[in-house]
Design an enzyme around this catalytic site. Structure first.
Site, PDB file in Angstrom:
ATOM      1  N   CYS A   1       0.793  -1.240   0.000  1.00 42.58           N
ATOM      2  CA  CYS A   1       0.000   0.000   0.000  1.00 42.58           C
ATOM      3  C   CYS A   1       0.821   1.285   0.000  1.00 42.58           C
ATOM      4  O   CYS A   1       0.752   2.081  -0.922  1.00 42.58           O
ATOM      5  CB  CYS A   1      -0.920   0.059   1.217  1.00 42.58           C
ATOM      6  SG  CYS A   1      -2.021  -1.337   1.388  1.00 42.58           S
TER       7      CYS A   1
ATOM      8  N   HIS B   1      -1.210   6.426   1.963  1.00 45.11           N
ATOM      9  CA  HIS B   1      -1.451   5.515   3.083  1.00 45.11           C
ATOM     10  C   HIS B   1      -1.413   6.237   4.443  1.00 45.11           C
ATOM     11  O   HIS B   1      -2.196   5.959   5.329  1.00 45.11           O
ATOM     12  CB  HIS B   1      -0.389   4.415   3.051  1.00 45.11           C
ATOM     13  CG  HIS B   1      -0.519   3.366   4.111  1.00 45.11           C
ATOM     14  ND1 HIS B   1      -1.355   2.286   3.973  1.00 45.11           N
ATOM     15  CD2 HIS B   1       0.071   3.241   5.333  1.00 45.11           C
ATOM     16  CE1 HIS B   1      -1.266   1.531   5.057  1.00 45.11           C
ATOM     17  NE2 HIS B   1      -0.403   2.076   5.888  1.00 45.11           N
TER      18      HIS B   1
HETATM   19 CA   LIG Z   1      -3.281  -1.675  -0.845  1.00 43.33          CA
END
Ligand SMILES: [Ca+2]
Ligand SMILES: [Ca+2]
Length: 473
Positions: free
Chosen positions: A73, A129
């Protein structure tokens, strides 16, 4: 950054440009978390129900051979927002936030670049993120809200010893209780407004990231007892080097053996599919709102997922590998000047989004970017592209994906080679076959040289010293 409640929809048109052609297109960027190629338009799971994504695909350009720069991510999103690969910014795993990476100190985010060129920036959900914080907080003018966790009081299925992040089940009862649904409604509301500047709206949905909770009606679309499971023959492992085969021993995802032992495979697969269909519905809310809005004809849409996801293929779950299931992502562009229809099978990378949007919106060229504009392929999907999509995972490991091939080289020199013309499942590793030495050498020329060392923020270095594995899902 202004919270949503203070939205300045004094944005009402205070001036009208002299010529309509001077009006820059708006940008609607929709990101989806952990969505692999299980969409109708990519065909990774033929029985999946994604009508809204498929409709967008019909209206725009599908990049069916698009890959993330890093299959996890935070690093993947840092790459999208900086337009740079891990080998330049130094984040090869979950850990450093954009604003912590020394290599990015002078590198504007995608949103900042548009803001500096006259756009108002709005953002909600999971885009970076770690969010837009610290020195990049001001890159976003209007904050539509961040992560809204919806968790049941008690775990629903969680087998003993699993990370709580990996529960799944029918929860909550209604879509309206889901953070993604609320985000979709906020974005829809914003799209009804008038703006006196072009806007760059980033909408980041959390599903189908674990925990795989979604309301019951989405589970009802898939029969847990009969749904097809991905192909994961034991024999596939025989020609694989060990490198990433045990990667889930130190990430939070369960091992394939544990998934089988606990009888969880069907339930997890159903929950992943349910989460996809739920998020497809949320995307539909935003796209419907755009279509009914004053911005319908002047907004470029880009939709992407931050990386792929294994559901047992190569006996692996989740991400972080350099195989097709981890690196391949949905990538769609639609909007003014983009003819609907044909799929582009040339390689594309998520780091290409930044230069593509800059070119589509006719902003000055950003010389820092390492991606390549996809505008030639938006104009004509048959335009060949020599540059492969390159994915890195952990320091020193890279995959090179061209139209027909995947070549993987690990830090210790181990290799894999797959011919996608005849082996889309990557079952047969040709790396040791002398007949493929020439193509292997040709692909190896693309391996990154002088890769930036991995940067770990102080808090993470301390965790490692204390023996705690830093990876979080
Ligand atoms: Ca992800
Ligand atoms: Ca194999």
């Amino acid at each position: 950054m202004k919270p949503f409640s203070f939205l300045l929809f004094s944005f009402a048109l205070s001036f009208a440009p002299l010529h309509s052609e001077e009006v820059k297109p708006n940008v609607l960027m929709i990101s989806i978390d952990d969505l692999n190629d299980w969409t109708g338009f990519l065909g990774g799971y033929p029985e999946v129900h994604t009508p809204h994504l498929d409709e967008l695909a019909r209206q725009g350009r599908i990049f069916s051979n698009a890959h993330c720069a890093i299959p996890v991510c935070s690093s993947s999103r840092v790459s999208v927002m900086s337009g740079l690969p891990a080998t330049t910014h130094g984040s090869y795993e979950i850990g450093p936030a954009y604003q912590e990476l020394p290599a990015l100190e002078e590198v504007p985010t995608l949103q900042r670049y548009f803001k500096d060129h006259g756009y108002v920036t709005l953002s909600g959900g999971k885009v970076l993120h770690h969010g837009f914080r610290g020195r990049i907080a001001d890159d976003i003018d209007v904050d539509l809200g961040g992560r809204k966790k919806t968790r049941p009081k008690e775990m629903i299925h969680l087998p003993k010893g699993w990370s709580k992040a990996w529960d799944w089940g029918q929860f909550p009862k209604n879509d309206t209780e889901m953070g993604d649904h609320q985000l979709a409604l906020s974005a829809a509301e914003v799209l009804e407004k008038d703006f006196d500047q072009p806007f760059f709206l980033s909408v980041g949905f959390f599903r189908p990231h674990v925990p795989l909770y979604a309301p019951p009606k989405w589970f009802d679309l898939y029969d847990v007892d009969t749904l097809p499971l991905p192909k994961s023959p034991e024999s596939d492992l025989a020609d694989l080097p060990m490198n990433f085969r045990t990667i889930n021993d130190y990430a939070l995802a369960p091992t394939h053996a544990k998934v089988l032992e606990t009888g969880s495979q069907r339930g997890l697969t159903q929950a992943y599919l349910a989460s996809i269909s739920f998020v497809d519905h949320c995307v539909g809310i935003v796209l419907d709102a755009l279509e009914k809005s004053p911005h319908a004809d002047n907004t470029v849409i880009v939709l992407w997922s931050d990386h792929g996801f294994h559901l047992g293929e190569k006996h692996h779950w989740a991400k972080r590998t350099l195989w097709e299931e981890s690196t391949r992502v949905p990538l769609l562009f639609a909007g003014p000047g983009i003819d609907p229809g044909e799929t582009c099978v040339e390689p594309a990378s998520l780091i290409d989004i930044f230069p593509t949007l800059v070119e589509l919106c006719e902003l000055p060229k950003n010389s820092l970017l390492e991606g390549i504009s996809l505008v030639p392929q938006l104009e004509d999907p048959k335009t060949p592209r020599e540059h492969p999509a390159i994915t890195s995972s952990y320091f020193g490991n890279h995959a090179i994906r061209t139209r027909d091939w995947r070549y993987i080289r690990y830090a210790d020199g181990a290799e894999e080679l797959y011919d996608h013309r005849v082996d889309p499942d990557e079952f047969t590793n040709l790396a040791k076959d002398p007949e493929h030495e020439v193509i292997k050498q040709r692909l190896a020329k693309w391996l990154p040289k002088n890769a930036a060392p991995e940067f770990k923020p102080v808090r993470q270095r301390e965790q490692v010293r204390g023996g705690v594995i830093p990876a979080t899902e």
